[in-house]
Scaffold this motif. Structure first.
Motif, PDB file in Angstrom:
ATOM      1  N   ASN A  29      10.928 -11.694  17.282  1.00  0.00           N
ATOM      2  CA  ASN A  29      10.950 -10.281  16.908  1.00  0.00           C
ATOM      3  C   ASN A  29      11.024  -9.376  18.132  1.00  0.00           C
ATOM      4  O   ASN A  29      11.726  -8.361  18.129  1.00  0.00           O
ATOM      5  N   LEU A  30      10.307  -9.754  19.195  1.00  0.00           N
ATOM      6  CA  LEU A  30      10.344  -8.946  20.415  1.00  0.00           C
ATOM      7  C   LEU A  30      11.749  -8.948  21.010  1.00  0.00           C
ATOM      8  O   LEU A  30      12.274  -7.895  21.386  1.00  0.00           O
ATOM      9  N   ALA A  31      12.374 -10.121  21.087  1.00  0.00           N
ATOM     10  CA  ALA A  31      13.722 -10.205  21.637  1.00  0.00           C
ATOM     11  C   ALA A  31      14.705  -9.397  20.790  1.00  0.00           C
ATOM     12  O   ALA A  31      15.564  -8.679  21.318  1.00  0.00           O
ATOM     13  N   GLY A  32      14.592  -9.517  19.475  1.00  0.00           N
ATOM     14  CA  GLY A  32      15.474  -8.754  18.595  1.00  0.00           C
ATOM     15  C   GLY A  32      15.278  -7.262  18.749  1.00  0.00           C
ATOM     16  O   GLY A  32      16.246  -6.496  18.784  1.00  0.00           O
ATOM     17  N   ALA A  33      14.015  -6.830  18.861  1.00  0.00           N
ATOM     18  CA  ALA A  33      13.721  -5.398  19.007  1.00  0.00           C
ATOM     19  C   ALA A  33      14.209  -4.862  20.348  1.00  0.00           C
ATOM     20  O   ALA A  33      14.522  -3.679  20.477  1.00  0.00           O
ATOM     21  N   LEU A  34      14.295  -5.745  21.369  1.00  0.00           N
ATOM     22  CA  LEU A  34      14.800  -5.363  22.689  1.00  0.00           C
ATOM     23  C   LEU A  34      16.326  -5.418  22.773  1.00  0.00           C
ATOM     24  O   LEU A  34      16.917  -4.945  23.729  1.00  0.00           O
ATOM     25  N   GLY A  35      16.951  -6.064  21.767  1.00  0.00           N
ATOM     26  CA  GLY A  35      18.394  -6.232  21.784  1.00  0.00           C
ATOM     27  C   GLY A  35      18.848  -7.412  22.619  1.00  0.00           C
ATOM     28  O   GLY A  35      20.008  -7.476  23.041  1.00  0.00           O
ATOM     29  N   ILE A  36      17.950  -8.383  22.859  1.00  0.00           N
ATOM     30  CA  ILE A  36      18.290  -9.576  23.630  1.00  0.00           C
ATOM     31  C   ILE A  36      19.056 -10.559  22.745  1.00  0.00           C
ATOM     32  O   ILE A  36      18.670 -10.795  21.588  1.00  0.00           O
ATOM     33  N   LYS A  37      20.136 -11.138  23.265  1.00  0.00           N
ATOM     34  CA  LYS A  37      20.860 -12.146  22.502  1.00  0.00           C
ATOM     35  C   LYS A  37      19.921 -13.307  22.190  1.00  0.00           C
ATOM     36  O   LYS A  37      19.319 -13.896  23.097  1.00  0.00           O
ATOM     37  N   THR A  38      19.799 -13.636  20.909  1.00  0.00           N
ATOM     38  CA  THR A  38      18.796 -14.610  20.469  1.00  0.00           C
ATOM     39  C   THR A  38      19.371 -15.561  19.438  1.00  0.00           C
ATOM     40  O   THR A  38      20.064 -15.141  18.514  1.00  0.00           O
ATOM     41  N   TYR A  39      19.080 -16.854  19.620  1.00  0.00           N
ATOM     42  CA  TYR A  39      19.378 -17.868  18.616  1.00  0.00           C
ATOM     43  C   TYR A  39      18.065 -18.207  17.932  1.00  0.00           C
ATOM     44  O   TYR A  39      17.170 -18.783  18.553  1.00  0.00           O
ATOM     45  N   LEU A  40      17.958 -17.842  16.666  1.00  0.00           N
ATOM     46  CA  LEU A  40      16.726 -18.053  15.893  1.00  0.00           C
ATOM     47  C   LEU A  40      16.857 -19.317  15.051  1.00  0.00           C
ATOM     48  O   LEU A  40      17.734 -19.409  14.198  1.00  0.00           O
ATOM     49  N   LEU A  41      15.991 -20.296  15.298  1.00  0.00           N
ATOM     50  CA  LEU A  41      16.025 -21.570  14.592  1.00  0.00           C
ATOM     51  C   LEU A  41      15.044 -21.519  13.420  1.00  0.00           C
ATOM     52  O   LEU A  41      13.835 -21.381  13.627  1.00  0.00           O
ATOM     53  N   LEU A  42      15.559 -21.623  12.201  1.00  0.00           N
ATOM     54  CA  LEU A  42      14.722 -21.511  11.008  1.00  0.00           C
ATOM     55  C   LEU A  42      14.654 -22.830  10.250  1.00  0.00           C
ATOM     56  O   LEU A  42      15.659 -23.537  10.133  1.00  0.00           O
ATOM     57  N   PRO A  43      13.469 -23.155   9.709  1.00  0.00           N
ATOM     58  CA  PRO A  43      13.374 -24.328   8.834  1.00  0.00           C
ATOM     59  C   PRO A  43      14.041 -24.028   7.498  1.00  0.00           C
ATOM     60  O   PRO A  43      14.300 -22.860   7.168  1.00  0.00           O
ATOM     61  N   TYR A  44      14.274 -25.056   6.741  1.00  0.00           N
ATOM     62  CA  TYR A  44      14.903 -24.891   5.425  1.00  0.00           C
ATOM     63  C   TYR A  44      14.092 -23.927   4.560  1.00  0.00           C
ATOM     64  O   TYR A  44      14.632 -23.033   3.912  1.00  0.00           O
ATOM     65  N   ASP A  45      12.777 -24.130   4.529  1.00  0.00           N
ATOM     66  CA  ASP A  45      11.900 -23.264   3.732  1.00  0.00           C
ATOM     67  C   ASP A  45      11.326 -22.179   4.633  1.00  0.00           C
ATOM     68  O   ASP A  45      10.141 -22.134   4.923  1.00  0.00           O
ATOM     69  N   SER A  46      12.197 -21.287   5.114  1.00  0.00           N
ATOM     70  CA  SER A  46      11.796 -20.244   6.052  1.00  0.00           C
ATOM     71  C   SER A  46      11.038 -19.134   5.347  1.00  0.00           C
ATOM     72  O   SER A  46      10.992 -19.055   4.120  1.00  0.00           O
ATOM     73  N   GLU A  47      10.460 -18.246   6.167  1.00  0.00           N
ATOM     74  CA  GLU A  47       9.621 -17.188   5.631  1.00  0.00           C
ATOM     75  C   GLU A  47      10.451 -16.125   4.911  1.00  0.00           C
ATOM     76  O   GLU A  47      11.654 -15.980   5.155  1.00  0.00           O
ATOM     77  N   TRP A  48       9.797 -15.333   4.053  1.00  0.00           N
ATOM     78  CA  TRP A  48      10.470 -14.366   3.191  1.00  0.00           C
ATOM     79  C   TRP A  48      11.344 -13.381   3.959  1.00  0.00           C
ATOM     80  O   TRP A  48      12.411 -12.976   3.487  1.00  0.00           O
ATOM     81  N   ARG A  49      10.900 -12.999   5.162  1.00  0.00           N
ATOM     82  CA  ARG A  49      11.586 -11.901   5.863  1.00  0.00           C
ATOM     83  C   ARG A  49      13.014 -12.231   6.270  1.00  0.00           C
ATOM     84  O   ARG A  49      13.807 -11.322   6.545  1.00  0.00           O
ATOM     85  N   TRP A  50      13.353 -13.508   6.310  1.00  0.00           N
ATOM     86  CA  TRP A  50      14.718 -13.872   6.717  1.00  0.00           C
ATOM     87  C   TRP A  50      15.640 -14.054   5.513  1.00  0.00           C
ATOM     88  O   TRP A  50      16.795 -14.450   5.659  1.00  0.00           O
ATOM     89  N   PHE A  51      15.098 -13.766   4.316  1.00  0.00           N
ATOM     90  CA  PHE A  51      15.887 -13.807   3.090  1.00  0.00           C
ATOM     91  C   PHE A  51      16.655 -15.129   2.994  1.00  0.00           C
ATOM     92  O   PHE A  51      16.131 -16.179   3.317  1.00  0.00           O
ATOM     93  N   ASN A  52      17.886 -15.056   2.576  1.00  0.00           N
ATOM     94  CA  ASN A  52      18.720 -16.255   2.539  1.00  0.00           C
ATOM     95  C   ASN A  52      19.837 -16.139   3.574  1.00  0.00           C
ATOM     96  O   ASN A  52      20.889 -16.743   3.438  1.00  0.00           O
ATOM     97  N   ASP A  53      19.572 -15.330   4.594  1.00  0.00           N
ATOM     98  CA  ASP A  53      20.588 -15.112   5.622  1.00  0.00           C
ATOM     99  C   ASP A  53      20.836 -16.392   6.403  1.00  0.00           C
ATOM    100  O   ASP A  53      19.899 -17.049   6.849  1.00  0.00           O
ATOM    101  N   LYS A  54      22.082 -16.735   6.575  1.00  0.00           N
ATOM    102  CA  LYS A  54      22.439 -17.992   7.226  1.00  0.00           C
ATOM    103  C   LYS A  54      22.976 -17.806   8.645  1.00  0.00           C
ATOM    104  O   LYS A  54      22.992 -18.744   9.427  1.00  0.00           O
ATOM    105  N   GLU A  55      23.416 -16.600   8.983  1.00  0.00           N
ATOM    106  CA  GLU A  55      23.947 -16.373  10.333  1.00  0.00           C
ATOM    107  C   GLU A  55      23.388 -15.111  10.972  1.00  0.00           C
ATOM    108  O   GLU A  55      22.941 -15.132  12.103  1.00  0.00           O
ATOM    109  N   LYS A  56      23.432 -14.006  10.246  1.00  0.00           N
ATOM    110  CA  LYS A  56      22.956 -12.731  10.783  1.00  0.00           C
ATOM    111  C   LYS A  56      21.794 -12.216   9.948  1.00  0.00           C
ATOM    112  O   LYS A  56      21.598 -12.626   8.811  1.00  0.00           O
TER     113      LYS A  56
END
Length: 442
Positions: A397-424
């Motif tokens: 979240n800090l990197a995203g809020a700073l605008g840092i290029k970030t690769y976010l690795l999510l488990p299959y059963d990820s948390e609610w906040r990432w919805f069903n987003d698969k790329e962005k």
């Protein structure tokens, strides 16, 4: 355990220690030893099942949970875990059937069943369970607040397709009088009240990631209020003070005169308390957090940044008690260390999962932990790298809020906040998502 290999009490404590350290393989091995000496005790099999569950070996976990039910009359926990696994595996109909078959008398007041229905997006049933359960202890105003919270959770994997106004129509028609809902700070919560010309105290009720993610809504709240006071943990104090100089920032735990503020809200509560907010219109997806240029330059002077290679930050393990499935074993990062055109920088502040010192030594990286005292330092280091590769934790979240290029690795059963987003993600323009396609982990 080596001295008393057949002492199940000692083995049980060892099992718990392994689980607390996220060493689920060893926890499972220990559970099998307990079963060897306690073959007719349900807890033995529950231990093994819980370890398998944490390892992502869902089918094996279900089998072990089912075995445990043969040795006790109280099978609610085992069956609840089986139902939850069905839900993770997108087999919600099996979960619902299991509850309706085995616990029909509990359906209307069972939070576990409500969770299953929540995953199945059965809005009316969730509302019904919620009201039957909470009307005994909560006011109508609090029920309305819970309803909105459930809406956001119900919206998890469905890409904002549940309309908020429709969901809110399931409210009961009770009196709309002000029931003076009291929260931790002794004042009424902001929800349902007009913040115009009022002073609002914002506090941290969840993790640091929530604080960073939902601080974007302070700019929205600012348009309605007389003043905002931020109560901040020590690790976030400098970052909050620098980014919100127009507000009063005080230390978490500091006693504040209640006469200085009118209402309170947690950072997450801002998503709920500001009625114009919506998951369909998330504000500030481009950078909304910054850090002093002088501090960025200071970090840049470290010798380990003097390289022509790509500078890649990594973070692989979060708190093992919170969402254990999000973390990655250190040895599984080995392919990254085989790349020759990059320099790796670890933002990991704990070292309990290096597996061995030999492994740590053979996988060369720059450990930034000794140079980080708070999130302001972390932010300044992030501004000196080319890319962050991270699990779902506060630094993402800090990197995203700073605008840092970030690769976010999510488990299959990820948390609610990432919805069903698969790329962005609509939360952060600079974050790209890499999500497991199947719900199993080795």
């Amino acid at each position: 355990a080596e001295r008393y290999p057949d002492d199940t009490m000692v083995l049980s404590q060892l099992y718990i220690a392994y689980k607390d350290l996220f060493l689920n393989d060893k926890a499972y091995e220990t559970a099998l030893k307990i079963i060897e000496y306690d073959k007719e005790q349900s807890y033995s099999y529950l231990y093994a099942a819980d370890a398998l569950h944490a390892l992502g070996k869902y089918e094996e976990a279900i089998s072990m949970y089912e075995i445990s039910t043969k040795y006790t009359d109280d099978n609610l926990y085992a069956n609840t875990m089986i139902a939850n696994i069905y839900s993770v595996l997108n087999q919600g109909e099996k979960a619902v059937k299991l509850f309706k078959t085995k616990y029909p008398q509990l359906l209307n007041e069972n939070n576990n069943y409500a969770y299953i229905q929540m995953c199945e997006r059965n809005i009316e049933e969730v509302r019904d369970i919620m009201h039957k359960t909470l009307t005994k202890t909560h006011s109508e105003e609090e029920l309305d607040k819970r309803a909105v919270q459930y809406f956001y959770k119900l919206n998890l994997d469905k890409k904002y397709n549940i309309d908020e106004t429709v969901f809110k129509q399931f409210k009961t028609n009770k009196s709309q009088k002000d029931n003076q809902v009291i929260n931790y700070y002794g004042k009424k919560d902001l929800y349902g009240h007009n913040p115009d010309n009022k002073t609002i105290l914002i506090y941290n009720a969840n993790g640091m990631g929530d604080m960073i993610m939902f601080s974007r809504y302070l700019h929205v709240l600012e348009n309605h209020t007389k003043n905002i006071i931020i109560q901040s943990p020590k690790s976030m104090f400098r970052l909050m003070s620098y980014n919100f100089p127009q507000y009063e920032v005080i230390n978490e735990g500091e006693i504040i005169d209640e006469s200085k503020y009118d209402y309170t809200s947690s950072f997450f509560g801002l998503l709920i308390n500001l009625e114009e907010n919506s998951l369909k219109n998330i504000p500030y997806s481009s950078p909304y957090i910054s850090v002093e240029e002088s501090l960025i330059k200071e970090k840049e002077q470290y010798d380990f940044f003097s390289t022509n290679k790509k500078k890649i930050g990594i973070f692989w393990m979060g708190n093992p008690v919170v969402m254990p499935q999000r973390s990655i074993k250190f040895q599984e990062l080995k392919p990254l260390f085989e790349l020759t055109d990059i320099q790796l920088y670890s933002f990991q502040l704990s070292d309990f999962d290096y597996a061995s010192q030999e492994l740590k030594n053979n996988m060369s990286f720059i450990d930034l932990a000794p140079y980080i005292s708070d999130f302001q330092d972390t932010a300044a280091f992030l501004k000196n790298i080319d890319l962050l590769v991270t699990i779902d934790t506060s630094i993402a979240n800090l990197a995203g809020a700073l605008g840092i290029k970030t690769y976010l690795l999510l488990p299959y059963d990820s948390e609610w906040r990432w919805f069903n987003d698969k790329e962005k993600t609509p939360w952060y323009d600079s974050v790209r998502i890499f999500k497991q396609k199947i719900p199993f982990r080795s």
